[in-house]
Design an enzyme around this catalytic site. Structure first.
Site, short mmCIF file in Angstrom:
data_model
loop_
_atom_site.label_atom_id
_atom_site.label_comp_id
_atom_site.label_asym_id
_atom_site.label_seq_id
_atom_site.Cartn_x
_atom_site.Cartn_y
_atom_site.Cartn_z
N TYR A 253 64.19 39.10 91.76
CA TYR A 253 65.00 38.30 90.83
C TYR A 253 65.99 37.41 91.59
O TYR A 253 66.25 36.27 91.19
CB TYR A 253 65.76 39.21 89.85
CG TYR A 253 64.87 39.85 88.83
CD1 TYR A 253 64.52 39.18 87.66
CD2 TYR A 253 64.36 41.12 89.02
CE1 TYR A 253 63.69 39.76 86.72
CE2 TYR A 253 63.53 41.72 88.09
CZ TYR A 253 63.20 41.04 86.94
OH TYR A 253 62.37 41.61 86.02
N LYS B 159 55.78 41.47 87.15
CA LYS B 159 56.25 41.19 88.51
C LYS B 159 56.46 42.51 89.24
O LYS B 159 56.67 43.51 88.56
CB LYS B 159 57.55 40.38 88.51
CG LYS B 159 58.69 40.84 87.60
CD LYS B 159 59.19 42.24 87.63
CE LYS B 159 59.83 42.77 88.86
NZ LYS B 159 60.27 44.18 88.72
P1 NAD Z 1 56.58 53.34 84.78
O1 NAD Z 1 56.40 54.27 85.91
O2 NAD Z 1 57.57 53.71 83.74
O3 NAD Z 1 55.17 53.09 84.06
C1 NAD Z 1 54.00 52.85 84.79
C2 NAD Z 1 52.80 53.16 83.93
O4 NAD Z 1 51.63 53.02 84.73
C3 NAD Z 1 52.79 54.61 83.40
O5 NAD Z 1 52.42 54.60 82.06
C4 NAD Z 1 51.72 55.30 84.23
O6 NAD Z 1 51.08 56.33 83.55
C5 NAD Z 1 50.78 54.15 84.52
N1 NAD Z 1 49.94 54.38 85.70
C6 NAD Z 1 48.64 54.09 85.76
N2 NAD Z 1 48.13 54.45 86.94
C7 NAD Z 1 49.14 55.00 87.64
C8 NAD Z 1 49.23 55.58 88.94
N3 NAD Z 1 48.17 55.66 89.76
N4 NAD Z 1 50.43 56.03 89.34
C9 NAD Z 1 51.52 55.94 88.55
N5 NAD Z 1 51.48 55.41 87.29
C10 NAD Z 1 50.29 54.95 86.85
O7 NAD Z 1 56.91 51.91 85.40
P2 NAD Z 1 57.58 50.67 84.66
O8 NAD Z 1 59.05 50.70 84.92
O9 NAD Z 1 57.12 50.57 83.29
O10 NAD Z 1 57.00 49.47 85.57
C11 NAD Z 1 55.67 49.01 85.42
C12 NAD Z 1 55.56 47.58 85.97
O11 NAD Z 1 56.43 46.73 85.24
C13 NAD Z 1 55.96 47.41 87.43
O12 NAD Z 1 55.14 46.46 88.04
C14 NAD Z 1 57.39 46.90 87.37
O13 NAD Z 1 57.75 46.10 88.48
C15 NAD Z 1 57.34 46.07 86.12
N6 NAD Z 1 58.67 46.00 85.45
C16 NAD Z 1 59.14 44.78 85.08
C17 NAD Z 1 60.36 44.68 84.45
C18 NAD Z 1 60.86 43.35 83.98
O14 NAD Z 1 62.04 43.24 83.64
N7 NAD Z 1 60.02 42.34 83.91
C19 NAD Z 1 61.12 45.83 84.21
C20 NAD Z 1 60.60 47.06 84.58
C21 NAD Z 1 59.37 47.14 85.21
#
Ligand code: NAD
Length: 367
Positions: free
Chosen positions: A221, A136
């Protein structure tokens, strides 16, 4: 305790999460299908969520196993390869992930990249013949959500959105209280989620990658809570945004509040923020009483209270393990998911209407 990052914020409330999976409740379905096969998951995007939640959760699942990864960082690939015994043939980058088509070890691609890359990565996975579990918010526009839905349909593959709270027992109990009208009709819902955001350079503060600010990230949420408690879609929204740090919040809102009207007569007022601590709750006020969860949306420690003084405190589960086990079961048994792409699309449409309402200062009607 001072909390500076999203990770610290979520961690403080995740400690209570036991490693129990909801998978047990799906065991009968697996047996009915007469299979012990585990569904192979590849995580696409090895950031915080994949590293700290999804990979550990996969180890607790009954019907899934971590078989592959998609990453743009070779060093990370080496680390994951060693930690999770992932063979070289199951390691991909964003440019070659379509080659998964030839790889029977991978059934599902779990897309965990920044919001505005979900369509690109989900569509590549679908074209490779893989089922898609997309985090999401589903994407940053309704059009891109539809593209994901179409790609999965054309490929004949299942699509689910990472709405982990649809598997969380305390949220499910509140849905029961609302739908069974235990306290009568729900009239007013108050819901909000936020945290003080850290690193000013992160993608969550960039419009192109995030699609918006705290509404897209955590406000979703609160929006979900209003929708799953009422079981209805909002017909009208109005909204206000604010920014107190114009350097950090150059591209997205810092805080947002919105109101939503539901066809059955309930009204919701909701909030989301990247500027304040301690907001992670909902309260539903009904004719004969109320019930609330606080915290309602975190990875663990979810609990609440009812106006008759009964506590709402069902045992904690690993929400991600439950979400992935359920999707695996849907695939194994050819059953529809309770969190399909259409559910993600609905939220994105409503969030776009909320932004329009904030921008124009006018109430927006939803069809
Ligand atoms: P994050 O920044 O920690 O990780 C993102 C990942 O995407 C990294 O590994 C990065 O290298 C990669 N990536 C690939 N192309 C990229 C680009 N062009 N720019 C930046 N990063 C790039 O983020 P996260 O917190 O892991 O969030 C990722 C997704 O998960 C989001 O859509 C977020 O909304 C979702 N999320 C959901 C929950 C949940 O509880 N369901 C919790 C956190 C995050």
């Amino acid at each position: 305790m001072k909390i500076h990052t999203r990770r610290e914020f979520l961690k403080t409330t995740a400690l209570a999460a036991a490693s129990v999976s909801l998978a047990g409740s799906f065991a009968s379905r697996a047996r009915a299908a007469g299979t012990d096969r585990k569904i192979g998951f590849a995580l696409a995007g090895l950031g915080n969520l994949s590293t700290r939640q999804l990979a550990p959760a996969l180890q607790k699942t009954k019907y899934c196993r971590l078989t592959g990864i998609v990453t743009g960082h070779p060093a990370k690939a080496e680390q994951w390869k060693a930690q999770y015994q992932i063979p070289d043939r199951n390691i991909y980058n964003y440019d070659n992930m379509e080659q998964m088509a030839d790889n029977p070890d991978i059934d599902v691609v779990y897309v965990v990249t920044p919001n505005a890359l979900h369509a690109e990565h989900s569509i590549k996975a679908a074209k490779a013949g893989k089922h898609v579990l997309c985090e999401k918010p589903m994407e940053v526009s309704a059009e891109k959500c539809r593209q994901i839905i179409d790609a999965c349909q054309q490929a004949g593959r299942q699509l689910a959105i990472g709405y982990r709270l649809h598997f969380e027992p305390n949220n499910l109990e509140c849905i029961r209280l609302a739908r069974e009208k235990v306290f009568g009709d729900v009239k007013i819902i108050e819901a909000g989620f936020g945290f003080p955001i850290g690193d000013p350079t992160q993608w969550r503060l960039k419009r192109d990658l995030a699609g918006g600010g705290p509404l897209m990230d955590v406000g979703i949420y609160a929006l979900q809570a209003t929708r799953y408690l009422t079981g209805e879609e909002p017909v009208q929204v109005s909204a206000l945004t604010t920014v107190t740090d114009p350097v950090k919040f150059r591209e997205v809102e810092e805080s947002i509040v919105w109101q939503a009207k539901f066809p059955g007569g309930a009204i919701a007022f909701c909030s989301a923020t990247y500027g304040a601590q301690g907001l992670a709750q909902f309260t539903a006020h009904a004719q004969k009483g109320w019930f609330k969860l606080d915290p309602a949306f975190n990875y663990g420690g979810i609990r609440g209270l009812r106006s008759d003084k009964q506590e709402i405190h069902l045992p904690a589960i690993d929400q991600f393990a439950a979400e992935m086990d359920d999707f695996a079961q849907c695939i194994l048994n050819h059953e529809p998911t309770r969190v399909p792409g259409e559910e993600g699309l609905r939220d994105v449409k409503i969030m776009m209407a909320i932004y329009e309402a904030a921008r124009t200062g006018k109430t927006v009607n939803l069809a």
